[in-house]
Design a protein around this motif. Structure first.
Motif, mmCIF file in Angstrom:
data_model
loop_
_atom_site.group_PDB
_atom_site.id
_atom_site.type_symbol
_atom_site.label_atom_id
_atom_site.label_comp_id
_atom_site.label_asym_id
_atom_site.label_seq_id
_atom_site.Cartn_x
_atom_site.Cartn_y
_atom_site.Cartn_z
ATOM 1 N N LEU A 20 -3.543 -5.576 -1.728
ATOM 2 C CA LEU A 20 -3.660 -4.210 -2.242
ATOM 3 C C LEU A 20 -4.124 -3.255 -1.157
ATOM 4 C CD1 LEU A 20 -3.453 -2.434 -4.785
ATOM 5 C CD2 LEU A 20 -5.832 -2.985 -5.279
ATOM 6 N N VAL A 21 -5.131 -3.654 -0.378
ATOM 7 C CA VAL A 21 -5.670 -2.797 0.671
ATOM 8 C C VAL A 21 -4.652 -2.582 1.785
ATOM 9 C CG1 VAL A 21 -7.427 -2.641 2.487
ATOM 10 C CG2 VAL A 21 -8.075 -3.358 0.192
ATOM 11 N N SER A 22 -3.861 -3.613 2.099
ATOM 12 C CA SER A 22 -2.868 -3.494 3.175
ATOM 13 C C SER A 22 -1.598 -2.773 2.724
ATOM 14 C CB SER A 22 -2.496 -4.886 3.701
ATOM 15 O OG SER A 22 -1.931 -5.682 2.679
ATOM 16 N N ALA A 23 -1.500 -2.500 1.431
ATOM 17 C CA ALA A 23 -0.310 -1.825 0.911
ATOM 18 C C ALA A 23 -0.338 -0.337 1.250
ATOM 19 C CB ALA A 23 -0.221 -2.006 -0.603
ATOM 20 N N ASP A 24 0.768 0.328 0.993
ATOM 21 C CA ASP A 24 0.867 1.773 1.192
ATOM 22 C C ASP A 24 -0.194 2.480 0.349
ATOM 23 O OD1 ASP A 24 2.138 4.514 0.109
ATOM 24 O OD2 ASP A 24 2.935 4.072 2.109
ATOM 25 N N PRO A 25 -0.849 3.533 0.892
ATOM 26 C CA PRO A 25 -1.893 4.242 0.137
ATOM 27 C C PRO A 25 -1.445 4.715 -1.243
ATOM 28 C CG PRO A 25 -1.877 4.970 2.415
ATOM 29 C CD PRO A 25 -0.694 4.066 2.255
#
Length: 257
Positions: free
Chosen positions: A228-233
């Protein structure tokens, strides 16, 4: 909990797996996303609230400790995973409403207060889903939401979504979960003291089989949070917004069920 049937026990175990996943994956909502389900199985909130509180204390501490331990062990020159500056600033606003809620000094009809809060959260969540979040430039509105969230967390354990809407604006997403975990640890510790003073049964025997269930959810929640954190904002905030909308909907259903 010894009076529950086998079917009820299995359902309770699965709900605690879900609780651990939500809490670790998102950083909030573990209590709100599981308590309505638990009450459908067995309508005794004081049985489950101490268990949820203890689990939050254990797994929030474990997660923050592991993240910062890895950072130190690898000698990475990265900042702490906790935004201590905003945490201290917000606690100055929340501590008094929290104590008032714990002490029960104000008598506000629970259904009315809960309904108002869940409606506010629903509006906020939709703005994040649509990628048009409110950007509060007014510390007054932030203070109102933080105070209300702290008060509600004092009377129960469902103030997190309202606090979350403020923290999402002021805390970087890579620090959001761990900062919230430290905040929940402080607020829940105050609640646990109230439980002890009131003589509430902490259901210590139930922890022997519910802690492993929550640990399973915690493990998969860690994996989900990393993605989730590494995904697109935009994806990050839409997921959080969707979770907030689900939480507020579950809350409204539990209030008027």
């Amino acid at each position: 909990m010894t009076d529950l049937t086998l079917t009820q026990l299995v359902l309770v175990l699965l709900i605690f797996v879900w609780s651990g996943f939500v809490r670790t994956g998102l950083g909030f909502g573990g209590a709100m996303m599981s308590l309505p389900l638990l009450l459908l199985v067995d309508n005794r909130p004081l049985v489950y609230l101490p268990i949820i509180a203890v689990h939050l204390l254990i797994f929030s501490t474990l997660t923050v400790w592991q993240n910062n331990r890895q950072r130190v062990a690898t000698a990475e020159k990265k900042p702490s995973t906790v935004d201590w500056v905003y945490l201290k600033k917000s606690l100055k606003i929340m501590i008094i409403p929290k104590l008032i809620g714990v002490a029960g000094l104000l008598t506000i009809p629970a259904q009315i207060m809960s309904a108002i809060i869940f409606v506010i959260i629903s509006v906020y969540s939709v703005t994040y889903i649509l990628n048009k979040p409110f950007k509060s430039s007014h510390p007054v509105s932030d203070g109102i939401f933080l105070s209300l969230g702290a008060y509600i967390s004092g009377t129960s354990l469902i103030g997190a979504p309202l606090i979350m809407t403020v923290y999402m604006v002021h805390v970087a997403r890579e620090k959001l979960r761990d900062t919230l975990f430290v905040l929940w640890f402080i607020l829940v510790s105050i609640k646990m003291v109230a439980f002890l003073i009131a003589g509430v049964d902490l259901q210590l025997q139930a922890h022997l089989w519910l802690l492993p269930a929550t640990a399973i959810g915690h493990y998969f929640g860690l994996k989900f949070h990393q993605r989730l954190v590494s995904a697109d904002p935009i994806i990050f905030y839409r997921v959080i917004g969707t979770a907030l909308l689900l939480v507020s909907t579950a809350g409204l259903v539990s209030v008027y069920w």
